[in-house]
Design an enzyme around this catalytic site. Structure first.
Site, PDB file in Angstrom:
ATOM      1  N   CYS A 111       0.835  -1.191   0.000  1.00 31.26           N
ATOM      2  CA  CYS A 111       0.000   0.000   0.000  1.00 31.26           C
ATOM      3  C   CYS A 111       0.873   1.244   0.000  1.00 31.26           C
ATOM      4  CB  CYS A 111      -0.896   0.025   1.239  1.00 31.26           C
ATOM      5  SG  CYS A 111      -1.813  -1.507   1.502  1.00 31.26           S
ATOM      6  N   ASP A 129      -3.343  -9.458   7.428  1.00 29.84           N
ATOM      7  CA  ASP A 129      -2.235  -9.357   8.373  1.00 29.84           C
ATOM      8  C   ASP A 129      -2.257  -8.048   9.142  1.00 29.84           C
ATOM      9  OD1 ASP A 129      -1.626  -7.971   6.043  1.00 29.84           O
ATOM     10  OD2 ASP A 129       0.458  -8.610   5.943  1.00 29.84           O
TER      11      ASP A 129
END
Length: 633
Positions: A2, A101
């Site tokens: 990201c 996660d």
């Protein structure tokens, strides 16, 4: 994978609109989802923004910022062993609402605070806001695979995965740091913690930055340092046991990097590093691994044929693209957008091209950066030890002193050789120092500090970098390992990892670095030089392992660097771009260069002079960057 961005504004003037602009400037890092939240604290406004590239748990339950109890998190990266950590947390009473996660990292932080980092195998840059403690903490992974920049000035802290995110905040000032420019011209990249802008820093690998909202202070703390691994005693394991354990760690590290809910591939250049990744992964599955290679029409630079033979032997699903100067020309003008501070590694073009090529088939790709650093592959390590050990110190000092009074221009024959003046200056500095780690510094430079002052408008005293470590290396366990540690903290993190992260993210795919698993790095740090380089063979351990999977004749050939044939292209197809951007008129706009000297260098190069093209490439890249980020306001 990201992009994250945000602010801690003690003037409380920043808002959601600004946060959105900062975050969306990196939409390429996360095209699948976006989140923007601003929180008001009595002393500051806190903004957390994230652009998401969905790799694990593709549902909306992975949306960020994510919250739990008094904590909020934005996260860039992957925790490969998150399932094991999740199981441990579930035994402690935690429940989970996603398969991401990020949730594991957030609840792990709530459970163990900073100790969660000791459990994580992965790459990451993340930010946590703790409302009860009144603090915000920024984290960066051990190796520095994931980037994190911050700007601290006039009571405002800005942070982002890329500099372009900072540039969107109205408080950010684009003031060029001349000392950082000097570093760039020397190395072709800017070593951490410096950046091209004043008051702007790279958070160092293995570090966290803690911000006290009440006290309005920031403090940086180290939680991991590769030097500590190299200060451990050398292993007493036999050669066979070292090779067996290394192979076990490689299998584990490589397999972890295949954890994904989207297609995964491997960059295959044809060298030992990438071949090891493809070979070990293919040996563990009946499915065909996707491999990607680019080649050149110029045979002296092309490795595609060798890569194809390796792929055929392993049985991978191989993809190949032969590129030429027109492909490079198309990429050239995108480089300042992709690398938003001056960055002139000469493999940016092929790395960007192979990333574009792979993005047609996969969303995750494994690269093999770090192999030369952890397995001792570069010849510059051998050279650093040889140059400083070839003569007794008194003779070295005498030679250096003599070279100081003799100009290289007056030495017959040699003054006509390729890049002789620079090499002469480097040897003078190497013999003056007598230390292998300083020899590595000078070998790594394209321009020495004195030469930089020759080409810039005003001389500056340079910053100290990890190349200048001295006492910190005294307790290192092996002379060669000392050099590997320096290279790990300089060239690897601020050149190779930057190159792959930006190139892959520019086309919204995730790049993973299996050879930088910290367990593998820490073990190899305790292996002596006698096993890393044996019988004149660099990377002895790695090559021994690879030969178990790929026949030696397929692998043993002269090493070719993964670079573009710029030297040929600049004198032909890319000549116009070079002449335009390095013209006196263009150079004068910044006021940073000694224009006549740069023009003289360019003319000498284009007329066939034996000049290092990298010197001109560095200046061309800076000019392209300056045109995009300073002139284009």
């Amino acid at each position: 994978m990201c992009g994250i961005a945000g602010f801690i504004d003690f003037t409380q003037k920043s808002d959601t609109g600004i946060l959105r602009s900062m975050t969306d400037a990196m939409a390429h890092r996360g095209p699948n989802d976006a989140g923007y939240e601003v929180y008001e604290h009595p002393h500051a406004s806190i903004g957390l923004g994230q652009r998401r590239l969905s790799i694990l748990d593709l549902s909306s339950s992975g949306h960020q910022p994510m919250h739990f109890e008094q904590y909020s998190i934005i996260f860039n990266g992957e925790i490969y062993n998150f399932k094991e950590i999740r199981t441990e947390l579930e035994k402690l009473g935690h429940s989970f609402h996603s398969g991401a996660d990020t949730e594991v990292l957030l609840k792990g932080y709530a459970q163990w605070q900073g100790k969660i980092l000791d459990k994580c195998i992965g790459m990451f840059a993340f930010v946590i806001y703790d409302r009860h403690a009144g603090e915000v903490v920024l984290f960066r992974d051990r190796a520095g695979v994931k980037p994190l920049y911050y700007y601290w000035h006039n009571r405002t802290l800005l942070f982002a995965s890329e500099l372009k995110g900072l540039c969107e905040h109205p408080s950010f000032k684009k003031e060029i740091d001349e000392k950082s420019l000097s570093l760039f011209l020397q190395y072709s990249y800017i070593p951490a913690p410096y950046t091209i802008y004043r008051n702007t820093h790279k958070l160092k690998p293995g570090h966290l930055l803690k911000v006290s909202l009440e006290k309005e202070v920031i403090s940086e703390h180290e939680y991991w340092n590769v030097l500590n691994a190299y200060k451990q005693p050398l292993t007493h394991l036999s050669e066979g046991d070292v090779i067996r354990h290394t192979e076990e760690l490689m299998h584990s590290a490589y397999s972890y990097r295949m954890v994904s809910d989207v297609p995964v591939g491997v960059f295959l250049s044809g060298g030992y590093d990438s071949a090891s990744v493809a070979a070990l992964l293919q040996s563990n599955t009946s499915s065909r691994i996707k491999t990607f290679t680019i080649g050149y029409k110029e045979p002296q630079w092309d490795e595609s044929r060798e890569a194809k033979k390796i792929a055929m032997h392993l049985g991978t699903e191989h993809h190949e693209w032969i590129v030429g100067p027109k492909d490079a020309q198309e990429v050239l003008h995108h480089l300042p957008e992709i690398y938003d501070e001056p960055f002139a590694d000469n493999s940016t073009v092929p790395t960007t091209l192979v990333s574009r090529f792979a993005s047609r088939e996969v969303k995750v790709v494994l690269s093999a950066d770090g192999g030369d650093e952890v397995f001792a592959g570069y010849n510059k390590f051998n050279q650093s030890l040889r140059y400083t050990g070839s003569f007794p110190r008194p003779i070295q000092r005498t030679l250096s002193a003599a070279m100081s009074v003799v100009s290289p221009e007056v030495i017959p024959y040699f003054n006509k050789q390729y890049n002789f003046a620079s090499r002469y200056e480097k040897m003078k500095l190497i013999w003056a120092s007598g230390k292998p780690q300083h020899a590595l510094k000078y070998i790594s430079q394209y321009l020495t500090e004195n030469e930089v002052n020759y080409y810039t408008a005003s001389p500056v005293d340079g910053y100290k970098t990890n190349f200048d470590m001295n006492g910190e290396l005294d307790r290192m366990n092996d002379p060669l390992n000392r050099l590997l540690a320096v290279d790990y903290k300089t060239f690897l993190v601020d050149n190779n990892l930057v190159k792959v992260d930006r190139a892959t993210m520019s086309v919204s795919i995730e790049g993973r670095e299996p050879m930088l698993d910290h367990r593998l790095v820490e073990f190899l740090a305790q292996v002596p030089a006698s096993l890393k380089t044996k019988d004149g063979i660099n990377k002895y351990i790695l090559k021994t392992i690879v030969h178990k999977y790929i026949p030696r004749p397929l692998m043993e050939r002269p090493k070719r660097p993964f670079i573009a044939p710029l030297q040929e292209w600049f004198r032909d197809d890319l000549k116009e771009q070079m002449q335009y951007y390095l013209s006196g008129e263009r150079l004068a706009k910044s006021g940073l260069f000694n224009v006549p000297h740069v023009e003289q260098l360019l003319n000498h190069y284009l007329s066939g002079g034996k000049v290092s093209h990298q010197k001109l490439w560095n200046m061309l890249v800076f000019q392209l960057w300056y045109s995009r980020w300073i002139e284009k306001l």
